[in-house]
Write an enzyme that holds these catalytic residues in place. Structure first.
Site, mmCIF file in Angstrom:
data_model
loop_
_atom_site.group_PDB
_atom_site.id
_atom_site.type_symbol
_atom_site.label_atom_id
_atom_site.label_comp_id
_atom_site.label_asym_id
_atom_site.label_seq_id
_atom_site.Cartn_x
_atom_site.Cartn_y
_atom_site.Cartn_z
ATOM 1 N N PHE A 14 0.829 -1.199 0.000
ATOM 2 C CA PHE A 14 0.000 0.000 0.000
ATOM 3 C C PHE A 14 0.865 1.251 0.000
ATOM 4 O O PHE A 14 1.894 1.307 0.677
ATOM 5 C CB PHE A 14 -0.878 0.058 1.259
ATOM 6 C CG PHE A 14 -1.940 -0.984 1.371
ATOM 7 C CD1 PHE A 14 -3.196 -0.781 0.823
ATOM 8 C CD2 PHE A 14 -1.693 -2.167 2.054
ATOM 9 C CE1 PHE A 14 -4.190 -1.742 0.952
ATOM 10 C CE2 PHE A 14 -2.682 -3.136 2.192
ATOM 11 C CZ PHE A 14 -3.934 -2.923 1.635
ATOM 12 N N ASP A 15 0.412 2.262 -0.716
ATOM 13 C CA ASP A 15 0.863 3.623 -0.498
ATOM 14 C C ASP A 15 0.281 4.074 0.851
ATOM 15 O O ASP A 15 -0.641 3.436 1.375
ATOM 16 C CB ASP A 15 0.363 4.508 -1.641
ATOM 17 C CG ASP A 15 0.627 5.976 -1.398
ATOM 18 O OD1 ASP A 15 1.788 6.344 -1.157
ATOM 19 O OD2 ASP A 15 -0.350 6.753 -1.447
ATOM 20 N N LEU A 16 0.797 5.171 1.395
ATOM 21 C CA LEU A 16 0.305 5.648 2.693
ATOM 22 C C LEU A 16 -0.639 6.840 2.540
ATOM 23 O O LEU A 16 -1.845 6.732 2.771
ATOM 24 C CB LEU A 16 1.486 6.010 3.593
ATOM 25 C CG LEU A 16 1.136 6.570 4.977
ATOM 26 C CD1 LEU A 16 0.332 5.560 5.794
ATOM 27 C CD2 LEU A 16 2.398 6.991 5.712
ATOM 28 N N VAL A 167 -1.362 -0.751 -4.143
ATOM 29 C CA VAL A 167 -2.570 0.060 -4.019
ATOM 30 C C VAL A 167 -2.172 1.491 -3.732
ATOM 31 O O VAL A 167 -1.455 1.758 -2.749
ATOM 32 C CB VAL A 167 -3.476 -0.463 -2.890
ATOM 33 C CG1 VAL A 167 -4.773 0.344 -2.833
ATOM 34 C CG2 VAL A 167 -3.770 -1.951 -3.063
ATOM 35 N N ASP A 169 -3.090 6.075 -4.591
ATOM 36 C CA ASP A 169 -4.056 7.097 -4.985
ATOM 37 C C ASP A 169 -3.505 8.095 -5.996
ATOM 38 O O ASP A 169 -4.207 9.031 -6.381
ATOM 39 C CB ASP A 169 -4.519 7.873 -3.750
ATOM 40 C CG ASP A 169 -3.396 8.728 -3.169
ATOM 41 O OD1 ASP A 169 -2.320 8.171 -2.858
ATOM 42 O OD2 ASP A 169 -3.586 9.948 -3.035
#
Length: 219
Positions: A14-16, A167, A169
């Site tokens: 994951f991105d944060l 994942v 954004d």
């Protein structure tokens, strides 16, 4: 979800910012404060959002080679002082991480943030012990959209890149995942606009945490 869904991968990275933790308002305000305080120039929200996902100092040096390092210092100072006031959790993320852990899914975070402030952000929304930081700014010399951080994350996760999903954004997240040979999931609740994310052709685009959970837990 897109019509042609990719196979579910064994490991999830994951991105944060803007993916697991709602720091978008905090980051935008930090950029605006730092640039105004040092140069007297205003930065609109769309511009500040477009910087999210990349390492901080190079962005600010692009803005002003003369004042970039001072803006970096002012940004970090203001950001840390205002994190607890402006950071927000995303509803459903804690439950998603708990469900993935219960299912034995290997997972971790790869972010362009410094390790200390990334951990502080996680702790501030109660996720400090829910997921490991596998890749931060200090860990690689190249950064997203370069694949190096994601490849390091996969190595530390103990999963082959082809068996990972990333994942994020931001457009740099999708581009980095593709360069690393990973599946990409773009989420629409963070910094990137839906149009910009779709233009990078992620393997999957989701509009809610529930939709993301339904996909990742379909194992």
């Amino acid at each position: 979800m897109s019509a042609a869904e990719p196979d579910v991968a064994r490991g999830v990275l994951f991105d944060l910012d803007g993916t697991l933790v709602d720091t978008i308002g905090l980051i935008v305000a930090s950029f605006q404060h730092a640039v105004m305080a040092v140069t007297g120039e205003a930065v609109d929200e769309a511009t500040a959002r477009s910087w999210i996902g990349r390492p901080l100092l190079p962005v600010l040096l692009e803005r002003s080679p003369t004042h970039g390092e001072e803006m970096d210092r002012v940004y970090r100072e203001w950001n840390r002082a205002n994190t607890e006031r402006l950071i927000r959790p995303y509803a459903g993320i804690a439950e998603l991480l708990a469900d993935l852990a219960a299912d034995g899914v290997p997972m971790g975070i790869v972010t362009s943030k410094r390790r200390e402030i990334a951990q502080y952000a996680l702790d501030s929304v109660g996720l400090g012990s829910a997921i490991a930081l596998l890749g931060t700014l200090e860990d690689t010399s190249e950064h997203k959209p370069d694949p190096a951080p994601l490849l390091l994350g996969a190595k530390r996760l103990g999963v082959e890149p082809r068996d990972c999903t990333y994942v994020g954004d931001a457009t740099v997240d999708v581009l980095a995942a593709r360069a690393a040979g990973m599946r990409s999931i773009a989420v629409s609740w963070g910094a990137g606009t839906t149009a910009d994310l779709e233009a990078t052709t992620p393997d999957l685009m989701v509009g809610s945490v529930g939709e993301l959970a339904a996909y990742l837990l379909a194992r």
